[in-house]
Design a protein around this motif. Structure first.
Motif, PDB file in Angstrom:
ATOM      1  N   GLY A 288      88.761 105.498  33.219  1.00 37.69           N
ATOM      2  CA  GLY A 288      87.641 105.967  34.031  1.00 37.69           C
ATOM      3  C   GLY A 288      86.353 105.234  33.731  1.00 37.69           C
ATOM      4  O   GLY A 288      85.568 104.915  34.641  1.00 37.69           O
ATOM      5  N   GLU A 289      86.102 104.945  32.449  1.00 37.43           N
ATOM      6  CA  GLU A 289      84.878 104.237  32.064  1.00 37.43           C
ATOM      7  C   GLU A 289      84.860 102.814  32.623  1.00 37.43           C
ATOM      8  O   GLU A 289      83.790 102.223  32.780  1.00 37.43           O
ATOM      9  CB  GLU A 289      84.760 104.211  30.538  1.00 37.43           C
ATOM     10  CG  GLU A 289      84.415 105.580  29.956  1.00 37.43           C
ATOM     11  CD  GLU A 289      84.716 105.683  28.468  1.00 37.43           C
ATOM     12  OE1 GLU A 289      85.094 104.650  27.863  1.00 37.43           O
ATOM     13  OE2 GLU A 289      84.593 106.794  27.912  1.00 37.43           O
TER      14      GLU A 289
ATOM     15  N   SER B 170      90.140 111.582  37.970  1.00 36.42           N
ATOM     16  CA  SER B 170      89.271 111.420  39.136  1.00 36.42           C
ATOM     17  C   SER B 170      89.784 112.195  40.337  1.00 36.42           C
ATOM     18  O   SER B 170      89.016 112.508  41.246  1.00 36.42           O
ATOM     19  CB  SER B 170      89.159 109.937  39.508  1.00 36.42           C
ATOM     20  OG  SER B 170      90.440 109.353  39.711  1.00 36.42           O
TER      21      SER B 170
ATOM     22  N   ARG C 246      89.536 110.956  22.321  1.00 35.62           N
ATOM     23  CA  ARG C 246      89.555 110.134  23.530  1.00 35.62           C
ATOM     24  C   ARG C 246      90.980 109.902  23.994  1.00 35.62           C
ATOM     25  O   ARG C 246      91.899 109.736  23.192  1.00 35.62           O
ATOM     26  CB  ARG C 246      88.871 108.784  23.275  1.00 35.62           C
ATOM     27  CG  ARG C 246      87.366 108.853  23.405  1.00 35.62           C
ATOM     28  CD  ARG C 246      86.702 107.592  22.871  1.00 35.62           C
ATOM     29  NE  ARG C 246      87.134 106.377  23.530  1.00 35.62           N
ATOM     30  CZ  ARG C 246      86.724 105.956  24.724  1.00 35.62           C
ATOM     31  NH1 ARG C 246      85.886 106.709  25.433  1.00 35.62           N
ATOM     32  NH2 ARG C 246      87.142 104.812  25.228  1.00 35.62           N
TER      33      ARG C 246
ATOM     34  N   PHE D  45      92.939 108.074  29.634  1.00 34.05           N
ATOM     35  CA  PHE D  45      92.252 108.341  30.897  1.00 34.05           C
ATOM     36  C   PHE D  45      90.754 108.057  30.795  1.00 34.05           C
ATOM     37  O   PHE D  45      90.131 107.607  31.754  1.00 34.05           O
ATOM     38  CB  PHE D  45      92.455 109.795  31.330  1.00 34.05           C
ATOM     39  CG  PHE D  45      93.855 110.302  31.154  1.00 34.05           C
ATOM     40  CD1 PHE D  45      94.945 109.533  31.523  1.00 34.05           C
ATOM     41  CD2 PHE D  45      94.088 111.556  30.613  1.00 34.05           C
ATOM     42  CE1 PHE D  45      96.239 109.998  31.354  1.00 34.05           C
ATOM     43  CE2 PHE D  45      95.370 112.032  30.437  1.00 34.05           C
ATOM     44  CZ  PHE D  45      96.454 111.253  30.800  1.00 34.05           C
ATOM     45  N   ASP D  46      90.162 108.360  29.641  1.00 36.71           N
ATOM     46  CA  ASP D  46      88.730 108.112  29.454  1.00 36.71           C
ATOM     47  C   ASP D  46      88.432 106.623  29.527  1.00 36.71           C
ATOM     48  O   ASP D  46      87.445 106.204  30.151  1.00 36.71           O
ATOM     49  CB  ASP D  46      88.274 108.673  28.101  1.00 36.71           C
ATOM     50  CG  ASP D  46      88.477 110.170  27.984  1.00 36.71           C
ATOM     51  OD1 ASP D  46      88.072 110.890  28.919  1.00 36.71           O
ATOM     52  OD2 ASP D  46      89.042 110.623  26.981  1.00 36.71           O
TER      53      ASP D  46
ATOM     54  N   GLN E  53      90.613 116.504  31.463  1.00 44.52           N
ATOM     55  CA  GLN E  53      89.833 115.420  30.860  1.00 44.52           C
ATOM     56  C   GLN E  53      90.208 114.058  31.428  1.00 44.52           C
ATOM     57  O   GLN E  53      91.338 113.611  31.297  1.00 44.52           O
ATOM     58  CB  GLN E  53      90.020 115.413  29.344  1.00 44.52           C
ATOM     59  CG  GLN E  53      89.205 114.336  28.619  1.00 44.52           C
ATOM     60  CD  GLN E  53      89.280 114.469  27.118  1.00 44.52           C
ATOM     61  OE1 GLN E  53      89.336 115.576  26.574  1.00 44.52           O
ATOM     62  NE2 GLN E  53      89.272 113.343  26.407  1.00 44.52           N
ATOM     63  N   GLY E  54      89.245 113.414  32.061  1.00 41.40           N
ATOM     64  CA  GLY E  54      89.393 112.027  32.465  1.00 41.40           C
ATOM     65  C   GLY E  54      89.979 111.767  33.832  1.00 41.40           C
ATOM     66  O   GLY E  54      90.167 110.605  34.205  1.00 41.40           O
TER      67      GLY E  54
END
Length: 392
Positions: free
Chosen positions: A226-227, A248, A219, A222-223, A245-246
């Motif tokens: 974003g979550e 937008s 992880r 960024f994850d 990854q992660g």
């Protein structure tokens, strides 16, 4: 309350050898100080105001009594000195072993699989400078159509091809094939498309480079962002380094100045979250080419744009300037150097004149980003507490 972090990575702008630099052949490396010495001093008034000269001695960049923010330097916890390792650590993934490198070229099983998959023979398969190898093998490449494969001290599989011999989309397809092959024991950090144009003795690389990174093994900051429903915008090669990854939204750039322009544009569009930018010219055009004069100009060009970035900061914004490794243009090597990196943090709410010391990992940046945005930590690094309290 909506908050943002603008994180700008000054690619390769190291600030002195790490204690284990001799293991990497980098004893004596200091990208900033050695560049400054080579050109008779750097003129970086805006970076100086943020405390750059308070971190270490740099000719022309004097320490100031009360910097406009917090300042310090960071050590890389992971082994290695490549782009992927440094960037991943900034975002919360700290590797416990280095990516594989191939100083003698790639083994027969890798090259045989690659050549079979693309239906062509290749040239090179050596460790070399990118500009040198196209001068040496470019003419043979144009005569045969065989792409040039090479590597460096970094964990990279690079494919050079003339744009009129192998069209860009075909070159990119070759890179995707190589990325699929280079897994497991041969999982290099990046596969890189290196297109060029011109004629023998006058070849030049173009801005159509494209990187194909491994997917991060965990992880990322960024994850988490974003979550939480916040944006993560990438400028420059950031999107490629993290295999997308992660993020937008993302935009590619062709120069440092375009990177600054795109960062400013995102600062007008992104209301909450992270904007992360990589400015690669320092490394790609000057560090790897042992050009301290060019490196100095690039630093001064960025410094001249810094007031625009500072003026665009909203009251709840945090600006972080840092790097991912060194690439001292004054040493005999043309490769990255194992160095500390500076960290400068500023904004309308950040404390002035605070020395955050020597951080033990780049991951402290990622943890500080999450803390500023009011999000839970990854637990990989330590939040820079002086900055966290200012943002509460």
């Amino acid at each position: 309350m909506k908050k943002r972090v603008i994180l700008i990575v000054l690619d390769s702008v190291g600030i002195g050898e790490l204690p284990d630099a001799d293991r990497y052949g980098d004893r004596g490396s200091h990208t900033l100080a050695n560049t400054a010495r080579a050109v008779g001093g750097l003129h970086l008034p805006h970076l100086a105001k943020l405390g750059l000269g308070n971190i270490d001695a740099i000719d022309g960049v004097a320490p100031v009594e009360r910097p406009d923010g917090a300042f310090g330097k960071m050590a890389e916890r992971a082994p290695g000195k490549d782009t992927t390792t440094g960037h991943w650590e900034l975002a919360g993934v700290v590797l416990d072993k280095p990516f594989p490198v191939y100083p003698d070229g790639f083994p027969p099983e890798v090259m045989a699989a690659f050549e079979k998959a693309i239906g062509r023979n290749t040239l090179g398969n050596v460790a070399a400078s990118g500009t040198e190898i196209i001068e040496r093998l470019g003419e043979a490449h144009m005569a045969t159509g065989a792409p040039i494969v090479y590597t460096s001290a970094d964990s990279v599989f690079q494919i050079a091809a003339h744009e009129e011999v192998i069209p860009l989309e075909e070159l990119y397809r070759y890179c995707q094939i190589a990325r699929q092959i280079l897994q497991g024991d041969h999982a290099v950090g990046r596969v890189i498309a290196r297109p060029f144009v011109g004629v023998p003795t006058a070849f030049r690389r173009t801005t159509n480079r494209h990187d194909y990174s491994l997917k991060p093994p965990g992880r990322l900051v960024f994850d988490v962002i974003g979550e939480a429903g916040q944006e993560v915008a990438a400028v420059g090669k950031i999107y490629d380094i993290y295999a997308g990854q992660g993020f937008s939204r993302h935009v590619s750039t062709r120069s440092n100045m375009e990177g600054v322009d795109c960062t400013l544009a995102y600062m007008q569009e992104v209301e909450q979250g992270l904007i992360m930018t990589n400015l690669v010219d320092f490394d790609m055009h000057y560090g790897h080419r042992n050009d301290p004069e060019g490196y100095a100009r690039a630093l001064q060009d960025f410094d001249s744009r810094l007031p625009e970035i500072l003026a665009a900061l909203a009251p709840e914004d945090l600006l972080i300037l840092t790097a991912d490794h060194g690439c001292d243009p004054t040493t005999a090597s043309t490769d990255h150097s194992r160095e500390y990196v500076p960290v400068l943090l500023t904004g309308r709410k950040t404390p002035a004149g605070v020395n955050v010391g020597v951080r033990s990992t780049f991951a402290d940046v990622g943890e500080t980003v999450l803390a500023w945005l009011g999000l839970p930590p990854l637990g990989v690094g330590q939040v820079i507490e002086e900055v966290r309290h200012a943002g509460l």
